[in-house]
Design an enzyme around this catalytic site. Structure first.
Site, PDB file in Angstrom:
ATOM      1  N   THR A 101       0.812  -1.225   0.000  1.00 33.12           N
ATOM      2  CA  THR A 101       0.000   0.000   0.000  1.00 33.12           C
ATOM      3  C   THR A 101       0.841   1.268   0.000  1.00 33.12           C
ATOM      4  OG1 THR A 101      -1.791  -1.097   1.154  1.00 33.12           O
ATOM      5  CG2 THR A 101      -1.728   1.281   1.360  1.00 33.12           C
ATOM      6  N   SER A 152      -0.147  -9.913  -0.971  1.00 29.69           N
ATOM      7  CA  SER A 152      -0.887 -11.182  -0.997  1.00 29.69           C
ATOM      8  C   SER A 152      -0.351 -12.082  -2.117  1.00 29.69           C
ATOM      9  CB  SER A 152      -2.398 -10.953  -1.110  1.00 29.69           C
ATOM     10  OG  SER A 152      -2.661  -9.847  -1.904  1.00 29.69           O
ATOM     11  N   THR A 174       1.472  -4.977   4.098  1.00 33.12           N
ATOM     12  CA  THR A 174       1.292  -5.471   5.471  1.00 33.12           C
ATOM     13  C   THR A 174       0.671  -6.869   5.518  1.00 33.12           C
ATOM     14  OG1 THR A 174      -0.863  -4.366   5.582  1.00 33.12           O
ATOM     15  CG2 THR A 174       1.028  -3.164   6.467  1.00 33.12           C
ATOM     16  N   THR A 198       2.735 -10.214  14.326  1.00 37.36           N
ATOM     17  CA  THR A 198       1.551 -10.674  13.624  1.00 37.36           C
ATOM     18  C   THR A 198       0.705  -9.458  13.251  1.00 37.36           C
ATOM     19  OG1 THR A 198       0.003 -12.515  13.728  1.00 37.36           O
ATOM     20  CG2 THR A 198      -0.004 -11.101  15.610  1.00 37.36           C
TER      21      THR A 198
HETATM   22  N1  ASP Z   1      -2.827  -5.490   0.278  1.00 34.73           N
HETATM   23  C1  ASP Z   1      -1.711  -4.683   0.725  1.00 34.73           C
HETATM   24  C2  ASP Z   1      -0.465  -5.553   0.695  1.00 34.73           C
HETATM   25  O1  ASP Z   1      -0.270  -6.323   1.583  1.00 34.73           O
HETATM   26  C3  ASP Z   1      -1.974  -4.159   2.090  1.00 34.73           C
HETATM   27  C4  ASP Z   1      -0.863  -3.297   2.656  1.00 34.73           C
HETATM   28  O2  ASP Z   1       0.170  -3.029   2.104  1.00 34.73           O
HETATM   29  O3  ASP Z   1      -1.060  -2.847   3.788  1.00 34.73           O
HETATM   30  O4  ASP Z   1       0.322  -5.431  -0.195  1.00 34.73           O
END
Ligand code: ASP
Length: 346
Positions: free
Chosen positions: A15, A61, A91, A168
Site C-alpha cells: 500500500t 498477498s 502489510t 503478527t
Molecule cells: N494489500 C496490501 C499488501 O499487503 C496491504 C498493505 O500493504 O497494507 O500489499
C-alpha cells in the site's frame, strides 16, 4: 562514537507505494520513483539511502517463497556495501516474510527492517512517512562499540520495533497494524527511539551471515473447531505430498479427545509428518501436559510450538523441511529457538 550509515531500501510493493487505478478504483502497486516524488522529506534523511526495486512491485498477498529467495539474493548481493536494509512490503503477508527471512539469513549481523503503511504515501494522512523514515534511522543505528544496534529481521510499524518472527498483523484498519504478544517491542519510537538492548539478539560478529534460499511448501495450517469431521481431517492428513502441519489448537494446546483424531495424528506421525501445536490464542504459550486433551496430542506425536506465531511456525517448518529429510531432527529443531522465535523454559 555514534555514526550514521548507509542503507539499502528494497521496494517490493504494498500500500505504501500504491495509487488508485482510475478504471477499477482499486489500489495498485506503483513504481518507486512515483513514491519518492510524493515524498520530498526522503531527500532530507541524514543517512545515505540507495534504492533497489522489484521489477514488478506486488501486492503482498502475491508474496511467495521464490520471492523470499529473491529478497535474500538482493541482500546477499549488497550485504558488504550497506550497514542496514529496509524492505518496503505490504502489510498483509509482512509477518510471514519477516519470519521466513529470519531463518533464511542465518547469523544475520546487520539490521533488516520491514515496513509499509496502511495508507499510500501520497495520501494526506499517510502513516507511510513516519514508518519509512524511522525504519531507515533504525537500520542505520549503531552501538557505541560500532556494531549495529539491531542486527535482526524486524518489523517497524506505528512506533514499535518488533522482532519479525514474533510479529503478527492484528489490524486491517488502524495504523497500529502489528503486535507481538509474546515478546515486548525491541524499541519504541516517540520523541526519541528507546532501544531495549537487553532483548535484542547479538549474533557472532566474527562469523559470516549464511544465506539459505530453499523453502519446502508441502505444509498446511489447520484449525480445530467444535464439530470438526473425521473425513475432512483424514483427507488432509493422508494427502500424499504433505510433510508438515501447523495445527491451531485451543487454549494452552488442547484438542477434543476423539479417538479417531488421535489415531489419524499418530498415523501421520509414523509416516514422518511433523505436526506442530500452536494455540488459537493471540497470547501465551502451548503447555501440552496441562490438560488431558493436550496430553493425548503429545502421545500422538504432536510437538509443542511453544509461544510461536502461526506465521513463524509455518515459515520455520518450510525452512527446516527444505534442508532435511530426518523427521526427528526437524522435530528437535522445531523445539529449540534458532533466532529468538520461541521461548523455551528448560
Ligand atoms: N494489500 C496490501 C499488501 O499487503 C496491504 C498493505 O500493504 O497494507 O500489499
Amino acid at each position: 562514537m555514534f555514526r550514521t550509515g548507509r542503507v539499502l531500501l528494497i521496494y517490493t510493493g504494498g500500500t505504501i507505494g500504491m495509487g488508485l487505478n482510475p478504471k477499477t478504483n482499486a489500489l495498485e502497486p506503483l513504481d518507486f520513483n512515483h513514491l519518492v516524488t510524493q515524498m520530498p522529506e526522503f531527500a532530507a534523511v541524514p543517512v545515505g539511502v540507495d534504492v533497489h526495486q522489484f521489477p514488478e512491485p506486488i501486492d503482498s498477498s502475491d508474496m511467495a517463497p521464490p520471492l523470499w529467495a529473491r529478497i535474500v539474493e538482493i541482500l546477499v548481493g549488497h550485504y558488504d556495501r550497506y550497514d542496514g536494509f529496509v524492505i518496503l512490503h505490504g502489510t498483509d503477508t509482512m509477518a510471514f516474510t519477516a519470519s521466513a527471512l529470519s531463518f533464511m539469513l542465518q547469523n544475520l549481523t546487520k539490521p533488516v527492517i520491514l515496513t509499509g503503511s496502511q495508507l499510500p504515501i501520497n495520501q494526506l494522512r499517510t502513516d507511510g512517512k513516519e514508518n519509512l523514515i524511522t525504519s531507515i534511522e533504525i537500520a542505520a543505528a549503531f552501538r557505541p562499540d560500532g556494531t549495529p544496534r539491531v542486527p535482526e529481521v524486524c518489523i517497524y510499524f506505528s512506533g514499535k520495533l518488533l522482532r519479525g518472527n514474533r510479529a503478527t498483523k492484528i489490524n486491517s484498519e488502524g495504523f497500529n497494524a502489528f503486535d507481538s504478544f509474546n515478546l515486548p517491542p525491541l524499541a519504541e519510537a516517540g520523541v526519541n527511539i528507546i532501544y531495549h538492548d537487553d532483548l535484542i539478539l547479538r549474533p557472532d560478529f566474527t562469523s559470516p551471515m549464511t544465506p539459505h534460499f530453499a523453502m519446502d511448501s508441502s505444509v498446511v495450517v489447520f484449525t480445530l473447531f467444535p464439530g470438526i469431521q473425521e473425513e475432512t481431517v483424514r483427507y488432509l492428513l493422508t494427502s500424499s505430498h504433505l510433510r508438515g502441519i501447523v495445527m491451531r489448537t485451543y487454549g494452552s494446546g488442547n484438542a477434543p479427545q476423539l479417538p479417531w483424531l488421535m489415531q489419524l495424528l499418530n498415523e501421520a506421525y509414523a509416516r514422518g509428518i511433523i505436526i506442530v501445536n500452536i494455540t488459537q490464542c493471540a497470547a501465551g504459550p502451548v503447555q501440552m501436559a496441562r490438560y488431558s486433551g493436550g496430553f493425548l496430542l503429545k502421545n500422538a506425536g504432536v510437538i509443542s510450538g511453544y509461544d510461536s506465531t502461526v506465521e513463524c511456525a509455518i515459515a520455520k517448518l518450510m525452512h527446516l523441511l527444505a534442508h532435511s529429510t530426518d523427521a526427528d531432527f526437524i522435530r528437535r529443531q522445531m523445539n529449540r529457538p534458532l533466532c529468538g522465535e520461541i521461548t523455551v523454559h528448560e
